[in-house]
Design a protein around this motif. Structure first.
Motif, PDB file in Angstrom:
ATOM      1  N   THR A  16      -9.380 -20.423  -3.743  1.00  0.00           N
ATOM      2  CA  THR A  16      -9.126 -19.093  -4.071  1.00  0.00           C
ATOM      3  C   THR A  16      -9.998 -18.103  -3.743  1.00  0.00           C
ATOM      4  OG1 THR A  16      -9.961 -19.157  -6.633  1.00  0.00           O
ATOM      5  CG2 THR A  16      -7.750 -20.075  -6.111  1.00  0.00           C
ATOM      6  N   VAL A  17      -9.687 -16.875  -3.881  1.00  0.00           N
ATOM      7  CA  VAL A  17     -10.648 -15.943  -3.588  1.00  0.00           C
ATOM      8  C   VAL A  17     -11.777 -15.486  -4.320  1.00  0.00           C
ATOM      9  CG1 VAL A  17      -9.562 -14.109  -4.707  1.00  0.00           C
ATOM     10  CG2 VAL A  17     -10.643 -13.536  -2.626  1.00  0.00           C
ATOM     11  N   VAL A  18     -11.949 -16.434  -5.540  1.00  0.00           N
ATOM     12  CA  VAL A  18     -13.025 -16.368  -6.486  1.00  0.00           C
ATOM     13  C   VAL A  18     -14.362 -16.818  -5.790  1.00  0.00           C
ATOM     14  CG1 VAL A  18     -13.947 -17.037  -8.704  1.00  0.00           C
ATOM     15  CG2 VAL A  18     -11.351 -16.547  -8.467  1.00  0.00           C
ATOM     16  N   THR A  21     -15.597 -14.462  -3.067  1.00  0.00           N
ATOM     17  CA  THR A  21     -16.218 -13.227  -3.109  1.00  0.00           C
ATOM     18  C   THR A  21     -17.387 -13.569  -4.046  1.00  0.00           C
ATOM     19  OG1 THR A  21     -14.624 -13.076  -5.239  1.00  0.00           O
ATOM     20  CG2 THR A  21     -14.345 -11.849  -3.257  1.00  0.00           C
ATOM     21  N   ILE A 109      -4.817 -17.357 -10.672  1.00  0.00           N
ATOM     22  CA  ILE A 109      -5.578 -16.024 -10.126  1.00  0.00           C
ATOM     23  C   ILE A 109      -4.633 -15.057  -9.477  1.00  0.00           C
ATOM     24  CG2 ILE A 109      -7.132 -15.340  -7.856  1.00  0.00           C
ATOM     25  CD1 ILE A 109      -8.612 -16.485 -10.250  1.00  0.00           C
ATOM     26  N   PRO A 110      -4.536 -13.880  -9.481  1.00  0.00           N
ATOM     27  CA  PRO A 110      -5.690 -13.092 -10.192  1.00  0.00           C
ATOM     28  C   PRO A 110      -5.480 -13.221 -11.697  1.00  0.00           C
ATOM     29  CG  PRO A 110      -4.003 -11.591  -9.714  1.00  0.00           C
ATOM     30  CD  PRO A 110      -3.703 -12.961  -9.174  1.00  0.00           C
ATOM     31  N   SER A 152     -17.881 -13.071 -13.888  1.00  0.00           N
ATOM     32  CA  SER A 152     -16.330 -13.783 -13.815  1.00  0.00           C
ATOM     33  C   SER A 152     -16.292 -14.690 -14.634  1.00  0.00           C
ATOM     34  CB  SER A 152     -16.294 -14.113 -12.476  1.00  0.00           C
ATOM     35  OG  SER A 152     -14.992 -14.455 -12.016  1.00  0.00           O
ATOM     36  N   ASP A 206     -11.061  -4.433  -8.624  1.00  0.00           N
ATOM     37  CA  ASP A 206     -11.148  -5.977  -8.824  1.00  0.00           C
ATOM     38  C   ASP A 206      -9.802  -6.496  -8.645  1.00  0.00           C
ATOM     39  OD1 ASP A 206     -11.577  -8.711  -9.310  1.00  0.00           O
ATOM     40  OD2 ASP A 206     -13.160  -8.066 -11.159  1.00  0.00           O
ATOM     41  N   ARG A 207      -9.514  -7.413  -7.600  1.00  0.00           N
ATOM     42  CA  ARG A 207      -8.084  -7.964  -7.276  1.00  0.00           C
ATOM     43  C   ARG A 207      -8.458  -9.370  -7.964  1.00  0.00           C
ATOM     44  NH1 ARG A 207      -7.133  -3.546  -7.248  1.00  0.00           N
ATOM     45  NH2 ARG A 207      -6.430  -2.263  -5.667  1.00  0.00           N
ATOM     46  N   THR A 208      -9.451  -9.961  -8.349  1.00  0.00           N
ATOM     47  CA  THR A 208      -9.546 -11.322  -8.756  1.00  0.00           C
ATOM     48  C   THR A 208      -9.435 -11.550 -10.055  1.00  0.00           C
ATOM     49  OG1 THR A 208     -10.698 -11.888  -6.877  1.00  0.00           O
ATOM     50  CG2 THR A 208     -11.058 -13.392  -8.746  1.00  0.00           C
ATOM     51  N   HIS A 238     -14.397  -7.399  -6.929  1.00  0.00           N
ATOM     52  CA  HIS A 238     -14.855  -8.576  -7.762  1.00  0.00           C
ATOM     53  C   HIS A 238     -16.182  -8.873  -7.255  1.00  0.00           C
ATOM     54  CE1 HIS A 238     -14.204 -11.557 -10.658  1.00  0.00           C
ATOM     55  NE2 HIS A 238     -14.533 -12.682  -9.695  1.00  0.00           N
TER      56      HIS A 238
END
Length: 260
Positions: A16-18, A21, A109-110, A152, A206-208, A238
């Motif tokens: 995932t994008v977490v 980023t 997520i998100p 996070s 923030d998109r996460t 994020h």
């Protein structure tokens, strides 16, 4: 979602994008964390020992976050002990069961204000954090000079850890985090923990971990009887920026106790 080859080695399963980023966050910090005027040992000689515990986000590591302490150039931090632990490797539901550094499971997520929480996993991780705090107190650090901070998933764990610790700490700083349990936990918050000040910082775009998840924090804390300073950062996604960390330095510095 596709992973970024700029910061991550391609994996067999999608990530995932977490994690993506978080990699860019640390890259950003590395570019900016060179202190211009390091304090001399004599400047901080009157300061008592203090302790800052930093909890990283999903898929990250403790050592990768160590450049953060480069922002803390005030003489007040001369006698500060820093700790950047790494989360254990666990399967993560939102990453299709991929095993990666994670303090507890993350379902989606998100993250929104209504996302499901792994409360059992959170409580297990809280126990781990409390052991680190207990060890530092046993080493001679006043609880008033102990600060737990996180980004996070680490920010969510920071909140849980300071709320459930049986003593008042210097403070807890939540960056781009969320409330990782439901309101029933309020009944378990010790009276002394309610005296621990909370700083909450969150990027508006923030998109996460959506901004709405961050906004849900202060009302929850108010209901629990805690004070919280909430800072929103326009244009920030994020990640952590220099402005946040410099404010964190002043926020912690204003609460540090001297040796006298």
């Amino acid at each position: 979602m596709k992973s970024s080859s700029r910061y991550l080695i391609p994996l067999a399963k999608p990530i995932t994008v977490v994690a993506v980023t978080l990699g860019s966050t640390i890259f950003f910090i590395l570019l900016l964390s060179q202190p211009k005027n390091p304090p001399s040992p004599s400047q901080g000689s009157m300061m008592a020992r203090s302790f800052v515990l930093w909890l990283h986000g999903l898929g990250d590591s403790g050592p990768a976050n160590e450049p953060i302490k480069g922002f803390f150039t005030s003489p007040q931090f001369t006698n500060t002990v820093w700790s950047f632990p790494s989360a254990p490797s666990n399967p993560v539901t939102c990453n299709n069961g991929l095993v990666m550094p994670s303090w507890f499971d993350l379902h989606e997520i998100p993250v929104t204000a209504a996302s499901p929480n792994d409360e059992n996993g959170v409580l297990k991780a809280v126990g781990h954090v409390h052991k680190m705090i207990d060890k530092e107190i046993a080493a001679g650090t006043n609880p008033d000079n102990i600060f737990v901070c996180g980004f996070s998933q680490g920010g969510a764990l920071t909140l849980a850890s300071v709320l459930l610790y049986p003593r008042t700490l210097g403070g807890g700083a939540v960056h781009s985090g969320w409330v990782p349990f439901n309101s029933s936990i309020i009944e378990q918050i010790p009276p002394d923990a309610k005296k621990t000040p909370i700083l909450w910082s969150h990027g508006i775009v923030d998109r996460t971990v959506l901004f709405e998840a961050g906004q849900a924090g202060p009302p929850f804390l108010e209901q629990a009887g805690l004070s919280c300073e909430f800072k929103a950062y326009p244009g920030l996604g994020h990640s952590i920026n220099a402005e946040e960390l410099r404010y964190l330095e002043s926020w912690i510095g204003a609460r540090l106790r001297s040796s006298s």
